[in-house]
Design a protein around this motif. Structure first.
Motif, PDB file in Angstrom:
ATOM      1  N   ARG A  17       2.517 -37.572 -63.771  1.00 51.67           N
ATOM      2  CA  ARG A  17       3.713 -37.647 -64.606  1.00 51.67           C
ATOM      3  C   ARG A  17       3.464 -37.051 -65.988  1.00 51.67           C
ATOM      4  N   ARG A  18       2.309 -37.313 -66.560  1.00 53.00           N
ATOM      5  CA  ARG A  18       1.971 -36.772 -67.872  1.00 53.00           C
ATOM      6  C   ARG A  18       1.900 -35.240 -67.820  1.00 53.00           C
ATOM      7  N   LEU A  20       3.508 -33.270 -65.726  1.00 53.01           N
ATOM      8  CA  LEU A  20       4.876 -32.767 -65.613  1.00 53.01           C
ATOM      9  C   LEU A  20       5.618 -32.873 -66.937  1.00 53.01           C
ATOM     10  N   ARG A  21       5.383 -33.950 -67.667  1.00 50.88           N
ATOM     11  CA  ARG A  21       6.032 -34.135 -68.953  1.00 50.88           C
ATOM     12  C   ARG A  21       5.590 -33.052 -69.936  1.00 50.88           C
ATOM     13  N   HIS A  22       4.321 -32.701 -69.926  1.00 55.20           N
ATOM     14  CA  HIS A  22       3.824 -31.653 -70.819  1.00 55.20           C
ATOM     15  C   HIS A  22       4.360 -30.286 -70.415  1.00 55.20           C
ATOM     16  N   ARG A  23       4.542 -30.048 -69.129  1.00 57.40           N
ATOM     17  CA  ARG A  23       5.128 -28.773 -68.697  1.00 57.40           C
ATOM     18  C   ARG A  23       6.556 -28.652 -69.218  1.00 57.40           C
ATOM     19  N   ARG A  24       7.281 -29.744 -69.160  1.00 62.65           N
ATOM     20  CA  ARG A  24       8.644 -29.721 -69.676  1.00 62.65           C
ATOM     21  C   ARG A  24       8.643 -29.442 -71.173  1.00 62.65           C
ATOM     22  N   ARG A  25       7.713 -30.046 -71.885  1.00 65.87           N
ATOM     23  CA  ARG A  25       7.625 -29.814 -73.324  1.00 65.87           C
ATOM     24  C   ARG A  25       7.264 -28.362 -73.628  1.00 65.87           C
ATOM     25  N   MET A  27       7.890 -25.759 -71.742  1.00 62.90           N
ATOM     26  CA  MET A  27       9.068 -24.950 -71.427  1.00 62.90           C
ATOM     27  C   MET A  27      10.105 -25.085 -72.537  1.00 62.90           C
ATOM     28  N   ALA A  28      10.325 -26.308 -73.025  1.00 65.18           N
ATOM     29  CA  ALA A  28      11.289 -26.528 -74.097  1.00 65.18           C
ATOM     30  C   ALA A  28      10.852 -25.804 -75.371  1.00 65.18           C
TER      31      ALA A  28
END
Length: 160
Positions: A17-18, A20-25, A27-28
């Motif tokens: 989960r961490r 995936l959360r960093h990938r989203r960050r 990308m953002a």
């Protein structure tokens, strides 16, 4: 071989989960940087040529093509500087500038080069002194202005 108890990995789901959360960050952050760059570049000022291009794009192709093809004619033009003509190629866009020594003016803006004839071997020296020929595709009214200016003034080209 000694006996080992089974290995249990704790927190595997949290690590996933961490990640995936960093990938989203990431990308953002990338999208934010791209948006900032586009805002910093700002809108381009549309000049008269850009406005004409936009108007031509908005017309239906079936209406614009025949009207534009009928309006264009080919005009042979003798340019004073033969070395400048050697830089031109078929399809280039040029502005033709006429000069009488004291003043200069643009006679044809955005003319398309249709042909750059090769100078003849015997006339190489005289072509350098008298200029060089280039064939342009221009509207009929512009062709008349080019012919008149070429008879009384020196002509030069600038690449668009």
């Amino acid at each position: 071989m000694p006996h080992f108890s089974p290995v249990h990995v704790h927190g595997g789901r949290q690590r996933l989960r961490r990640l995936l959360r960093h990938r989203r960050r990431a990308m953002a952050a990338g999208l934010a940087v791209t948006a900032a760059a586009l805002v910093a570049a700002g809108p381009r000022d549309a000049g008269p040529r850009d406005a004409e291009r936009v108007r031509q794009r908005e017309r239906p192709a079936a209406v614009a093509a025949p009207a534009q093809a009928a309006a264009l004619v080919t005009a042979p033009v003798r340019i004073a500087d033969a070395e400048t003509v050697r830089l031109l190629h078929r399809g280039d866009r040029v502005d033709v500038v006429a000069s009488d020594g004291s003043a200069s003016r643009v006679v044809a803006a955005g003319a398309r080069v249709t042909e750059v004839p090769e100078p003849q071997e015997g006339a190489a020296r005289s072509a350098t002194e008298a200029g060089a020929l280039v064939v342009l595709s221009v509207p009929r009214a512009t062709a008349a202005r080019l012919a008149g200016a070429g008879a009384s003034m020196r002509l030069a080209v600038t690449l668009c």
